[in-house]
Motif scaffolding. Sequence first.
Motif, PDB file in Angstrom:
ATOM      1  N   LEU A 149       0.829  -1.205   0.000  1.00 48.35           N
ATOM      2  CA  LEU A 149       0.000   0.000   0.000  1.00 48.35           C
ATOM      3  C   LEU A 149       0.866   1.259   0.000  1.00 48.35           C
ATOM      4  O   LEU A 149       1.999   1.244   0.496  1.00 48.35           O
ATOM      5  CB  LEU A 149      -0.913   0.010   1.237  1.00 48.35           C
ATOM      6  N   VAL A 150       0.326   2.330  -0.542  1.00 49.31           N
ATOM      7  CA  VAL A 150       1.053   3.605  -0.572  1.00 49.31           C
ATOM      8  C   VAL A 150       1.049   4.232   0.822  1.00 49.31           C
ATOM      9  O   VAL A 150       0.154   3.975   1.637  1.00 49.31           O
ATOM     10  CB  VAL A 150       0.425   4.578  -1.587  1.00 49.31           C
ATOM     11  N   PHE A 151       2.032   5.070   1.093  1.00 50.73           N
ATOM     12  CA  PHE A 151       2.169   5.715   2.394  1.00 50.73           C
ATOM     13  C   PHE A 151       1.451   7.056   2.437  1.00 50.73           C
ATOM     14  O   PHE A 151       0.687   7.327   3.352  1.00 50.73           O
ATOM     15  CB  PHE A 151       3.660   5.939   2.705  1.00 50.73           C
ATOM     16  N   ARG A 152       1.753   7.894   1.446  1.00 51.73           N
ATOM     17  CA  ARG A 152       1.308   9.277   1.501  1.00 51.73           C
ATOM     18  C   ARG A 152      -0.112   9.438   0.986  1.00 51.73           C
ATOM     19  O   ARG A 152      -0.600   8.642   0.178  1.00 51.73           O
ATOM     20  CB  ARG A 152       2.238  10.177   0.677  1.00 51.73           C
ATOM     21  N   GLY A 153      -0.781  10.504   1.471  1.00 54.80           N
ATOM     22  CA  GLY A 153      -2.114  10.845   0.999  1.00 54.80           C
ATOM     23  C   GLY A 153      -2.078  12.118   0.177  1.00 54.80           C
ATOM     24  O   GLY A 153      -1.090  12.858   0.187  1.00 54.80           O
ATOM     25  N   HIS A 154      -3.148  12.390  -0.548  1.00 56.55           N
ATOM     26  CA  HIS A 154      -3.198  13.607  -1.357  1.00 56.55           C
ATOM     27  C   HIS A 154      -3.274  14.855  -0.473  1.00 56.55           C
ATOM     28  O   HIS A 154      -2.741  15.907  -0.811  1.00 56.55           O
ATOM     29  CB  HIS A 154      -4.408  13.561  -2.297  1.00 56.55           C
ATOM     30  N   ASP A 155      -3.922  14.723   0.661  1.00 51.52           N
ATOM     31  CA  ASP A 155      -4.077  15.853   1.579  1.00 51.52           C
ATOM     32  C   ASP A 155      -3.821  15.359   2.994  1.00 51.52           C
ATOM     33  O   ASP A 155      -4.625  14.633   3.569  1.00 51.52           O
ATOM     34  CB  ASP A 155      -5.488  16.441   1.457  1.00 51.52           C
ATOM     35  N   GLU A 156      -2.679  15.737   3.572  1.00 50.02           N
ATOM     36  CA  GLU A 156      -2.297  15.273   4.907  1.00 50.02           C
ATOM     37  C   GLU A 156      -2.462  16.358   5.958  1.00 50.02           C
ATOM     38  O   GLU A 156      -1.902  16.255   7.043  1.00 50.02           O
ATOM     39  CB  GLU A 156      -0.852  14.770   4.891  1.00 50.02           C
ATOM     40  N   SER A 157      -3.240  17.394   5.649  1.00 51.65           N
ATOM     41  CA  SER A 157      -3.468  18.457   6.627  1.00 51.65           C
ATOM     42  C   SER A 157      -4.357  17.951   7.760  1.00 51.65           C
ATOM     43  O   SER A 157      -5.014  16.910   7.646  1.00 51.65           O
ATOM     44  CB  SER A 157      -4.129  19.661   5.943  1.00 51.65           C
ATOM     45  N   GLU A 158      -4.375  18.688   8.860  1.00 52.87           N
ATOM     46  CA  GLU A 158      -5.154  18.265  10.034  1.00 52.87           C
ATOM     47  C   GLU A 158      -6.650  18.245   9.758  1.00 52.87           C
ATOM     48  O   GLU A 158      -7.389  17.491  10.386  1.00 52.87           O
ATOM     49  CB  GLU A 158      -4.859  19.200  11.211  1.00 52.87           C
ATOM     50  N   ASP A 159      -7.114  19.081   8.813  1.00 49.62           N
ATOM     51  CA  ASP A 159      -8.545  19.140   8.497  1.00 49.62           C
ATOM     52  C   ASP A 159      -8.962  18.089   7.474  1.00 49.62           C
ATOM     53  O   ASP A 159     -10.155  17.976   7.167  1.00 49.62           O
ATOM     54  CB  ASP A 159      -8.905  20.531   7.953  1.00 49.62           C
ATOM     55  N   SER A 160      -8.020  17.336   6.954  1.00 52.20           N
ATOM     56  CA  SER A 160      -8.345  16.356   5.923  1.00 52.20           C
ATOM     57  C   SER A 160      -9.115  15.177   6.503  1.00 52.20           C
ATOM     58  O   SER A 160      -8.841  14.721   7.627  1.00 52.20           O
ATOM     59  CB  SER A 160      -7.056  15.852   5.260  1.00 52.20           C
ATOM     60  N   SER A 161     -10.082  14.684   5.750  1.00 49.68           N
ATOM     61  CA  SER A 161     -10.850  13.514   6.193  1.00 49.68           C
ATOM     62  C   SER A 161     -10.094  12.219   5.946  1.00 49.68           C
ATOM     63  O   SER A 161     -10.436  11.177   6.507  1.00 49.68           O
ATOM     64  CB  SER A 161     -12.199  13.464   5.463  1.00 49.68           C
ATOM     65  N   ASN A 162      -9.084  12.264   5.089  1.00 53.76           N
ATOM     66  CA  ASN A 162      -8.263  11.087   4.816  1.00 53.76           C
ATOM     67  C   ASN A 162      -6.828  11.549   4.590  1.00 53.76           C
ATOM     68  O   ASN A 162      -6.488  12.070   3.541  1.00 53.76           O
ATOM     69  CB  ASN A 162      -8.786  10.340   3.586  1.00 53.76           C
ATOM     70  N   GLN A 163      -5.989  11.370   5.600  1.00 52.40           N
ATOM     71  CA  GLN A 163      -4.613  11.863   5.552  1.00 52.40           C
ATOM     72  C   GLN A 163      -3.640  10.870   4.922  1.00 52.40           C
ATOM     73  O   GLN A 163      -2.438  11.100   4.929  1.00 52.40           O
ATOM     74  CB  GLN A 163      -4.134  12.204   6.958  1.00 52.40           C
ATOM     75  N   GLY A 164      -4.141   9.787   4.395  1.00 55.21           N
ATOM     76  CA  GLY A 164      -3.258   8.789   3.814  1.00 55.21           C
ATOM     77  C   GLY A 164      -3.128   7.576   4.721  1.00 55.21           C
ATOM     78  O   GLY A 164      -3.412   7.628   5.923  1.00 55.21           O
ATOM     79  N   ASN A 165      -2.690   6.458   4.159  1.00 47.25           N
ATOM     80  CA  ASN A 165      -2.649   5.187   4.894  1.00 47.25           C
ATOM     81  C   ASN A 165      -1.768   5.246   6.136  1.00 47.25           C
ATOM     82  O   ASN A 165      -2.135   4.734   7.201  1.00 47.25           O
ATOM     83  CB  ASN A 165      -2.157   4.073   3.968  1.00 47.25           C
ATOM     84  N   PHE A 166      -0.598   5.869   6.020  1.00 49.20           N
ATOM     85  CA  PHE A 166       0.334   5.854   7.145  1.00 49.20           C
ATOM     86  C   PHE A 166      -0.196   6.635   8.344  1.00 49.20           C
ATOM     87  O   PHE A 166      -0.241   6.122   9.471  1.00 49.20           O
ATOM     88  CB  PHE A 166       1.683   6.418   6.697  1.00 49.20           C
ATOM     89  N   LEU A 167      -0.621   7.867   8.118  1.00 49.65           N
ATOM     90  CA  LEU A 167      -1.107   8.693   9.220  1.00 49.65           C
ATOM     91  C   LEU A 167      -2.411   8.148   9.788  1.00 49.65           C
ATOM     92  O   LEU A 167      -2.613   8.164  11.008  1.00 49.65           O
ATOM     93  CB  LEU A 167      -1.300  10.134   8.746  1.00 49.65           C
ATOM     94  N   GLU A 168      -3.281   7.656   8.928  1.00 48.66           N
ATOM     95  CA  GLU A 168      -4.552   7.118   9.410  1.00 48.66           C
ATOM     96  C   GLU A 168      -4.325   5.872  10.258  1.00 48.66           C
ATOM     97  O   GLU A 168      -4.989   5.662  11.275  1.00 48.66           O
ATOM     98  CB  GLU A 168      -5.471   6.786   8.224  1.00 48.66           C
ATOM     99  N   LEU A 169      -3.362   5.042   9.852  1.00 50.48           N
ATOM    100  CA  LEU A 169      -3.060   3.835  10.623  1.00 50.48           C
ATOM    101  C   LEU A 169      -2.421   4.186  11.962  1.00 50.48           C
ATOM    102  O   LEU A 169      -2.719   3.551  12.991  1.00 50.48           O
ATOM    103  CB  LEU A 169      -2.135   2.928   9.816  1.00 50.48           C
ATOM    104  N   LEU A 170      -1.566   5.208  11.986  1.00 47.26           N
ATOM    105  CA  LEU A 170      -0.974   5.649  13.248  1.00 47.26           C
ATOM    106  C   LEU A 170      -2.046   6.150  14.216  1.00 47.26           C
ATOM    107  O   LEU A 170      -2.018   5.849  15.407  1.00 47.26           O
ATOM    108  CB  LEU A 170       0.038   6.762  12.990  1.00 47.26           C
ATOM    109  N   GLN A 171      -3.006   6.898  13.685  1.00 47.08           N
ATOM    110  CA  GLN A 171      -4.085   7.398  14.529  1.00 47.08           C
ATOM    111  C   GLN A 171      -4.960   6.254  15.021  1.00 47.08           C
ATOM    112  O   GLN A 171      -5.436   6.256  16.154  1.00 47.08           O
ATOM    113  CB  GLN A 171      -4.921   8.418  13.750  1.00 47.08           C
TER     114      GLN A 171
END
Length: 258
Positions: free
Chosen positions: A41-63
């Motif tokens: 799976l890819v790591f980065r998301g198209h929008d990784e800002s705090e207001d984003s509904s989907n920050q990408g696989n890596f950040l979402e999995l960490l959360q």
Amino acid sequence: MNEKQHIENIFHKHSHESRIDYRIRSNAFVDCIRFLLRQGLVFRGHDESEDSSNQGNFLELLQFLDAPGNLKVTSPKIQKDIVNATAVETTDAIIRDMDDSFFYILIDESCDVSVKEHMVVMFRYIDNKGCVIERFIGIEYVTSTTTKSLKASIDTLFSRHKLSMCRLRGQGYDGASNMSREFNGLKTLIMRENESAYYVHCFAHQLQLAIVGLAKKSLIGAFFTLVSNVVNIVGASFKHRDILRDKQALKVVEELKH
């Protein structure tokens, strides 16, 4: 002065606690990276800002794992360093599993979206249990697809992993002239160093050539030609896509009425 409150003791205590916290956080993001690598799976998301509904696989999995503290390892450079370290450890494990046995090399050429040429390398060998194993070793960047350039990349790969050309017992490529040419092909250059590295035309490529030849002489060839034309025409314009969707929706409605 209270010795327990001495600045050196306080600093040492906080340093020790920081190291423990860092190790806990490191285990969390390493587990995330291992999971993403295993699933491809890819790591980065198209929008990784705090207001984003989907920050990408890596950040979402960490959360999702509720990683503690502010250390989220969101830097792409750090993520790439960890991924690279994982790749190095995985490749070293494969080389150790080969255990200086005879092996077979499989190579194919491809280019990425930036039109850079790469050489995909795989090893086939027999492990200690007598099972035939195929392992992906890596993708080597090549400046060109000439025979000398490919041979130099293979020599660099062998040198990096401390592999000997005399342990090579086979080569598998497609039928491209730079690979299988009788006098100056890659297979010939390798066999000059090791006569036991026999060349076998890739069976998958042979099957592909047979299927293509068969398709051209049947209705299948006309079918794929039609599909290719439709994809080219529809994919070239948003208007064409909308027209196709509308026509398909009307056809579905008509079929449902019957």
